[in-house]
Enzyme design. Structure first.
Site, PDB file in Angstrom:
ATOM      1  N   SER A   1       0.817  -1.209   0.000  1.00 59.88           N
ATOM      2  CA  SER A   1       0.000   0.000   0.000  1.00 59.88           C
ATOM      3  C   SER A   1       0.856   1.266   0.000  1.00 59.88           C
ATOM      4  O   SER A   1       1.576   1.542  -0.955  1.00 59.88           O
ATOM      5  CB  SER A   1      -0.959  -0.034   1.189  1.00 59.88           C
TER       6      SER A   1
ATOM      7  N   LYS B   1     -22.090  19.594   7.886  1.00 56.51           N
ATOM      8  CA  LYS B   1     -21.051  19.891   8.866  1.00 56.51           C
ATOM      9  C   LYS B   1     -21.103  18.816   9.953  1.00 56.51           C
ATOM     10  O   LYS B   1     -22.176  18.368  10.340  1.00 56.51           O
ATOM     11  CB  LYS B   1     -21.295  21.283   9.476  1.00 56.51           C
TER      12      LYS B   1
END
Length: 393
Positions: free
Chosen positions: A200, A253
């Site tokens: 990765s 939010k």
């Protein structure tokens, strides 16, 4: 005379009450002889010695040699404590000075000592942009070493020695960009050797190397990105009678908080971030390995590969031992120079150890007084993770 006084003989040389001894005031005394040399009432001091019991009967006691020894012992103990305190202070001061000097020296390394060399740069442990000094992976330290070798005319190249499962995308990308700058500015070779694991983010950082080799038992690949887990604990908290409300400026939010389920729009927002980062990762691999984006995406579904599989897929160039790969790098680039290990050594000072113990004790004391609900909330807070990872999983 009190019955508890046992066979005490008093011999006096003058007036007085035998050093102020009254039968009703004395208890549990031992046999012995008290010698008095003058007038002595209760609370006064005799002038002789108390032969056996030590403490005279009555309100006072007779001074004798052991009292001086006791005072002398106290003085010795105090002096010893002062000496220990001074030595401890000197030790702490010396440790701080040595640490500062060592830090200054390490900030300006001299790897080649005037001779040409290839730096073996060790990339070990989980890649993160911030970690304590005891961790094997140090992002800022690695960046600084690459920068130093970039400016060092004695440096002839870098060999990456990679043993990492990957980590944060930010850390992997920053390291990749620094290595790319090294190649562009110096024109020197950059090789990468995969040891046990190079997956990765570790593959991401190494993808721009001129050649990549791996140990035959290495695990690599895992090309992909993830974020999370994003935990929704709203149903659980409702069952245990806990509620929470977040005051926010707009619908998206504070999205992903565990007080409320994620909406489809919010999930799409997060997925768009993952997709963009994935495209960036695939593009780096494609460029580094000379593949098309489409070809790379067929390999980049997050799976891990053995060294042999990675070789067959074109993700590495060779399966071999490290020493063989070193020789190949020298021959490929007509180099005749030394090898220098550029490896971070985790630091654990006595101060760090003490502070770590103190933190453990404080944490244990703190958690001892918390309810199960409080502990559960802390676990949810800790496990909810919004960072982007290129990590083998």
């Amino acid at each position: 005379m009190d019955d508890n006084i046992n066979d005490i003989e008093f011999v006096k040389a003058g007036d007085g009450d035998a050093a102020g001894i009254n039968g009703t005031e004395n208890h549990n005394q031992h046999s012995g002889t008290y010698v008095s040399s003058g007038i002595n009432n209760t609370g006064g001091f005799g002038g002789g010695y108390y032969a056996n019991a030590g403490m005279a009967a009555g309100g006072g006691y007779a001074p004798f040699a052991p009292q001086k020894k006791k005072k002398r012992g106290v003085k010795i103990a105090v002096t010893a404590l002062i000496i220990v305190a001074i030595l401890l202070f000197v030790f702490i001061a010396a440790s701080i000075i040595i640490g500062i000097v060592s830090s200054n020296r390490s900030s300006v390394p001299n790897y080649g000592h005037g001779k040409n060399y290839v730096g073996i740069l060790y990339i070990e442990g989980t890649m993160t942009s911030s970690s304590d000094r005891s961790s094997t992976y140090q992002q800022s330290w690695l960046i600084n070493q690459i920068d130093y070798m970039m400016r060092d005319s004695s440096n002839n190249g870098i060999m990456l020695y990679v043993n990492s499962p990957g980590g944060e995308v930010y850390a992997a990308d920053e390291l990749y960009l620094q290595l790319e700058e090294y190649k562009e500015r110096t024109g020197r070779p950059l090789y990468a050797y995969f040891v046990e694991t190079a997956a990765s983010g570790a593959y991401y950082a190494s993808a721009g190397a001129d050649k990549i080799a791996a140990n035959r038992n290495c695990t690599t690949g895992s090309i992909g990105v993830y974020m999370g887990p994003v935990i929704d604990a709203s149903v659980l908290m409702e069952k245990i009678g806990v509620s929470g409300e977040i005051i926010k400026s707009s619908e998206n939010k504070a999205m992903g908080n565990y007080f409320e389920p994620m909406t489809e729009e919010q999930r799409a927002i997060y997925q768009s971030i993952i997709d963009e980062t994935y495209e960036q990762f695939v593009g780096i691999v494609a460029e580094g390995r000379g593949m098309s984006m489409e070809q790379t995406k067929t390999l980049a579904d997050g799976r891990v590969y053995t060294a042999k599989q990675a070789l067959n897929k074109g993700l590495i160039d060779k399966v071999c031992g490290f020493e063989d790969f070193q020789m190949e790098m020298l021959q490929d680039n007509n180099l005749a120079c030394e090898w220098v290990n550029v490896r971070y050594k985790p630091k654990q000072s006595w101060y760090d150890t003490l502070m770590g113990l103190q933190e453990s004790v404080e944490k244990a004391s703190e958690e001892a007084g918390k309810s199960d609900i409080q502990l559960a909330m802390e676990i949810l807070e800790k496990e909810s993770d919004y960072k982007l990872y290129a990590l083998m999983r």
